[in-house]
Design a protein around this motif. Structure first.
Motif, PDB file in Angstrom:
ATOM      1  N   LYS A  63      45.865 -58.599  70.989  1.00  0.00           N
ATOM      2  CA  LYS A  63      46.121 -57.218  71.396  1.00  0.00           C
ATOM      3  C   LYS A  63      44.888 -56.588  72.045  1.00  0.00           C
ATOM      4  O   LYS A  63      44.995 -55.892  73.060  1.00  0.00           O
ATOM      5  CB  LYS A  63      46.543 -56.377  70.194  1.00  0.00           C
ATOM      6  CG  LYS A  63      47.943 -56.667  69.707  1.00  0.00           C
ATOM      7  CD  LYS A  63      48.273 -55.780  68.522  1.00  0.00           C
ATOM      8  CE  LYS A  63      49.669 -56.010  68.011  1.00  0.00           C
ATOM      9  NZ  LYS A  63      49.998 -55.083  66.908  1.00  0.00           N
ATOM     10  N   GLY A  96      47.003 -50.697  67.365  1.00  0.00           N
ATOM     11  CA  GLY A  96      47.628 -50.488  66.066  1.00  0.00           C
ATOM     12  C   GLY A  96      46.728 -50.607  64.845  1.00  0.00           C
ATOM     13  O   GLY A  96      47.173 -51.050  63.788  1.00  0.00           O
ATOM     14  N   SER A 123      42.978 -48.624  62.867  1.00  0.00           N
ATOM     15  CA  SER A 123      42.215 -47.381  62.807  1.00  0.00           C
ATOM     16  C   SER A 123      40.976 -47.460  63.714  1.00  0.00           C
ATOM     17  O   SER A 123      40.485 -48.550  64.036  1.00  0.00           O
ATOM     18  CB  SER A 123      41.767 -47.108  61.373  1.00  0.00           C
ATOM     19  OG  SER A 123      40.787 -48.050  60.984  1.00  0.00           O
ATOM     20  N   ALA A 124      40.489 -46.292  64.092  1.00  0.00           N
ATOM     21  CA  ALA A 124      39.252 -46.232  64.876  1.00  0.00           C
ATOM     22  C   ALA A 124      38.095 -46.820  64.073  1.00  0.00           C
ATOM     23  O   ALA A 124      37.190 -47.446  64.634  1.00  0.00           O
ATOM     24  CB  ALA A 124      38.954 -44.793  65.284  1.00  0.00           C
ATOM     25  N   ALA A 180      42.072 -48.052  69.358  1.00  0.00           N
ATOM     26  CA  ALA A 180      42.706 -48.265  68.052  1.00  0.00           C
ATOM     27  C   ALA A 180      44.212 -47.993  68.124  1.00  0.00           C
ATOM     28  O   ALA A 180      45.021 -48.765  67.613  1.00  0.00           O
ATOM     29  CB  ALA A 180      42.062 -47.374  67.006  1.00  0.00           C
ATOM     30  N   LYS A 181      44.569 -46.906  68.767  1.00  0.00           N
ATOM     31  CA  LYS A 181      45.990 -46.552  68.900  1.00  0.00           C
ATOM     32  C   LYS A 181      46.738 -47.611  69.708  1.00  0.00           C
ATOM     33  O   LYS A 181      47.847 -47.998  69.351  1.00  0.00           O
ATOM     34  CB  LYS A 181      46.130 -45.177  69.551  1.00  0.00           C
ATOM     35  CG  LYS A 181      47.543 -44.669  69.586  1.00  0.00           C
ATOM     36  CD  LYS A 181      47.601 -43.240  70.078  1.00  0.00           C
ATOM     37  CE  LYS A 181      49.052 -42.769  70.049  1.00  0.00           C
ATOM     38  NZ  LYS A 181      49.167 -41.371  70.443  1.00  0.00           N
ATOM     39  N   LYS A 182      46.123 -48.095  70.784  1.00  0.00           N
ATOM     40  CA  LYS A 182      46.753 -49.120  71.626  1.00  0.00           C
ATOM     41  C   LYS A 182      47.041 -50.408  70.854  1.00  0.00           C
ATOM     42  O   LYS A 182      48.030 -51.077  71.118  1.00  0.00           O
ATOM     43  CB  LYS A 182      45.857 -49.470  72.826  1.00  0.00           C
ATOM     44  CG  LYS A 182      45.923 -48.538  73.970  1.00  0.00           C
ATOM     45  CD  LYS A 182      44.992 -49.055  75.071  1.00  0.00           C
ATOM     46  CE  LYS A 182      45.236 -48.412  76.387  1.00  0.00           C
ATOM     47  NZ  LYS A 182      46.248 -49.012  77.202  1.00  0.00           N
ATOM     48  N   ARG A 188      37.021 -45.214  70.909  1.00  0.00           N
ATOM     49  CA  ARG A 188      37.470 -46.040  69.782  1.00  0.00           C
ATOM     50  C   ARG A 188      38.863 -45.623  69.317  1.00  0.00           C
ATOM     51  O   ARG A 188      39.711 -46.491  69.108  1.00  0.00           O
ATOM     52  CB  ARG A 188      36.473 -45.985  68.637  1.00  0.00           C
ATOM     53  CG  ARG A 188      35.227 -46.781  68.899  1.00  0.00           C
ATOM     54  CD  ARG A 188      34.286 -46.750  67.715  1.00  0.00           C
ATOM     55  NE  ARG A 188      33.056 -47.445  68.037  1.00  0.00           N
ATOM     56  CZ  ARG A 188      31.857 -47.016  67.694  1.00  0.00           C
ATOM     57  NH1 ARG A 188      31.717 -45.918  66.981  1.00  0.00           N
ATOM     58  NH2 ARG A 188      30.792 -47.699  68.036  1.00  0.00           N
ATOM     59  N   PRO A 189      39.120 -44.316  69.146  1.00  0.00           N
ATOM     60  CA  PRO A 189      40.474 -43.921  68.729  1.00  0.00           C
ATOM     61  C   PRO A 189      41.566 -44.323  69.732  1.00  0.00           C
ATOM     62  O   PRO A 189      42.669 -44.700  69.335  1.00  0.00           O
ATOM     63  CB  PRO A 189      40.380 -42.397  68.596  1.00  0.00           C
ATOM     64  CG  PRO A 189      38.938 -42.133  68.322  1.00  0.00           C
ATOM     65  CD  PRO A 189      38.192 -43.169  69.121  1.00  0.00           C
ATOM     66  N   MET A 190      41.259 -44.250  71.018  1.00  0.00           N
ATOM     67  CA  MET A 190      42.251 -44.641  72.033  1.00  0.00           C
ATOM     68  C   MET A 190      42.566 -46.131  71.937  1.00  0.00           C
ATOM     69  O   MET A 190      43.739 -46.531  71.979  1.00  0.00           O
ATOM     70  CB  MET A 190      41.738 -44.283  73.431  1.00  0.00           C
ATOM     71  CG  MET A 190      41.661 -42.785  73.684  1.00  0.00           C
ATOM     72  SD  MET A 190      40.675 -42.344  75.140  1.00  0.00           S
ATOM     73  CE  MET A 190      41.680 -42.988  76.463  1.00  0.00           C
TER      74      MET A 190
END
Length: 67
Positions: free
Chosen positions: A54, A31, A33-34, A27-29, A23-25
Motif C-alpha cells: 500500500k 489505512g 495511524s499517522a 496514513a489515511k491513504k 504523515r496523516p495524509m
C-alpha cells in the motif's frame, strides 16, 4: 525483515514529502495511524507485506527504494 537503515528511512520520508503528503495524509491513504507512519520513518517498526504494498502504491515507489 531487518530494521530500516537510516538511509532508507530518509528515503521514505523524502518520497512522502516529494508527493506532498503529510504523515496523516499518507496514513489515511494506507489505512494506518499517522503515529505508525512516524514509527516506520524512524525505523522503530517494519511494515507488514500488505502495508508495504500500500505504501509503495501510494508513493509510486518500489520497496527497495523505501525500506
Amino acid at each position: 525483515m531487518a530494521k530500516n537503515s537510516p538511509e532508507k528511512r530518509e528515503n521514505l520520508t523524502l518520497k512522502r514529502i516529494e508527493k506532498k503528503l503529510t504523515r496523516p495524509m499518507l496514513a489515511k491513504k494506507v489505512g494506518v495511524s499517522a503515529e505508525h507512519i512516524k514509527s516506520l520513518e524512524y525505523g522503530r517498526v517494519n511494515p507488514s507485506f500488505k502495508l508495504l504494498v500500500k505504501i509503495c502504491d501510494a508513493l509510486e515507489s518500489k520497496a527497495d527504494e523505501l525500506f
